[in-house]
Design a protein around this motif. Structure first.
Motif, mmCIF file in Angstrom:
data_model
loop_
_atom_site.group_PDB
_atom_site.id
_atom_site.type_symbol
_atom_site.label_atom_id
_atom_site.label_comp_id
_atom_site.label_asym_id
_atom_site.label_seq_id
_atom_site.Cartn_x
_atom_site.Cartn_y
_atom_site.Cartn_z
ATOM 1 N N SER A 179 0.842 -1.185 0.000
ATOM 2 C CA SER A 179 0.000 0.000 0.000
ATOM 3 C C SER A 179 0.883 1.243 0.000
ATOM 4 O O SER A 179 2.032 1.184 0.415
ATOM 5 C CB SER A 179 -0.924 0.019 1.217
ATOM 6 O OG SER A 179 -0.173 0.041 2.411
ATOM 7 N N PHE A 211 1.738 -0.036 -7.024
ATOM 8 C CA PHE A 211 2.340 -1.362 -6.906
ATOM 9 C C PHE A 211 2.956 -1.809 -8.222
ATOM 10 O O PHE A 211 4.023 -2.419 -8.246
ATOM 11 C CB PHE A 211 1.256 -2.344 -6.458
ATOM 12 C CG PHE A 211 1.713 -3.772 -6.352
ATOM 13 C CD1 PHE A 211 1.375 -4.698 -7.322
ATOM 14 C CD2 PHE A 211 2.461 -4.192 -5.263
ATOM 15 C CE1 PHE A 211 1.774 -6.025 -7.218
ATOM 16 C CE2 PHE A 211 2.866 -5.511 -5.146
ATOM 17 C CZ PHE A 211 2.532 -6.425 -6.122
ATOM 18 N N SER A 212 2.278 -1.505 -9.316
ATOM 19 C CA SER A 212 2.718 -1.995 -10.621
ATOM 20 C C SER A 212 4.059 -1.408 -11.052
ATOM 21 O O SER A 212 4.667 -1.900 -12.002
ATOM 22 C CB SER A 212 1.653 -1.687 -11.676
ATOM 23 O OG SER A 212 1.464 -0.279 -11.782
ATOM 24 N N ARG A 237 2.326 -12.119 -9.129
ATOM 25 C CA ARG A 237 1.825 -10.849 -8.632
ATOM 26 C C ARG A 237 0.455 -10.584 -9.235
ATOM 27 O O ARG A 237 0.155 -10.991 -10.362
ATOM 28 C CB ARG A 237 2.780 -9.708 -8.970
ATOM 29 C CG ARG A 237 2.976 -9.430 -10.450
ATOM 30 C CD ARG A 237 4.130 -8.461 -10.679
ATOM 31 N NE ARG A 237 3.899 -7.156 -10.086
ATOM 32 C CZ ARG A 237 4.860 -6.262 -9.835
ATOM 33 N NH1 ARG A 237 6.124 -6.550 -10.119
ATOM 34 N NH2 ARG A 237 4.560 -5.099 -9.302
ATOM 35 N N ASN A 265 -1.483 -7.206 -9.776
ATOM 36 C CA ASN A 265 -1.403 -5.750 -9.650
ATOM 37 C C ASN A 265 -2.737 -5.142 -9.233
ATOM 38 O O ASN A 265 -2.774 -4.092 -8.587
ATOM 39 C CB ASN A 265 -0.936 -5.140 -10.958
ATOM 40 C CG ASN A 265 0.541 -5.431 -11.242
ATOM 41 O OD1 ASN A 265 1.286 -5.786 -10.337
ATOM 42 N ND2 ASN A 265 0.942 -5.307 -12.497
ATOM 43 N N ASN A 298 -2.635 -5.442 -5.582
ATOM 44 C CA ASN A 298 -1.401 -4.950 -4.940
ATOM 45 C C ASN A 298 -0.734 -6.037 -4.099
ATOM 46 O O ASN A 298 -0.258 -5.774 -2.991
ATOM 47 C CB ASN A 298 -1.703 -3.732 -4.049
ATOM 48 C CG ASN A 298 -2.064 -2.504 -4.853
ATOM 49 O OD1 ASN A 298 -1.928 -2.482 -6.077
ATOM 50 N ND2 ASN A 298 -2.532 -1.479 -4.184
ATOM 51 N N THR A 299 -0.712 -7.233 -4.647
ATOM 52 C CA THR A 299 -0.243 -8.374 -3.874
ATOM 53 C C THR A 299 0.764 -9.201 -4.665
ATOM 54 O O THR A 299 0.591 -9.418 -5.867
ATOM 55 C CB THR A 299 -1.427 -9.260 -3.462
ATOM 56 O OG1 THR A 299 -2.367 -8.476 -2.704
ATOM 57 C CG2 THR A 299 -0.959 -10.423 -2.597
#
Length: 118
Positions: free
Chosen positions: A24, A28-29, A70, A72, A75-76
């Motif tokens: 967070s 994220f990407s 991942r 995106n 966000n993980t």
């Protein structure tokens, strides 16, 4: 960027386990994501990398057994671990590395313990 890892657990040898790490505070990407681990009495080692483009790289000891991925949209970043061995026992850390900036920012999540034992 704040990283929150989860998946602490005790697994039998030969078993499977998965870790996840939610990011967070930053796009994220735009971050290359990595999983590191540190076994008791040993140095921290890089286990797996997934780039912003989806390229994956693994340390030789986990090739064919671990998969980093991942999502995106969530966000993980994940680490799927199969055919686990006692030597995989370690504290696992997720890491985010920005792809811009001078120098690029690096962020660490808190560690999560994975123990492989019968």
């Amino acid at each position: 960027v704040q990283l929150q890892a989860s998946g602490e657990g005790l697994v039998q040898p030969g078993g499977s386990w998965s870790l996840s790490c939610v990011a967070s505070g930053s796009p994220f990407s735009r971050n290359n994501m990595r999983w590191y681990r540190q076994a008791s009495g040993k140095q921290r080692e890089l286990v797996a990398t997934i780039t912003i483009g989806g390229t994956t790289v693994y340390v030789d000891s986990v090739k064919g057994r671990f998969t980093i991925s991942r999502d995106n949209a969530k966000n993980t970043v994940y680490l799927q671990m199969n055919s686990l061995k006692p030597e995989d026992t370690a504290v696992y850390y997720c890491n985010a590395a920005a792809t811009a900036g001078s120098p690029p920012a690096i962020y660490w999540g808190q560690g999560t313990q994975v123990t492989v034992s019968s």
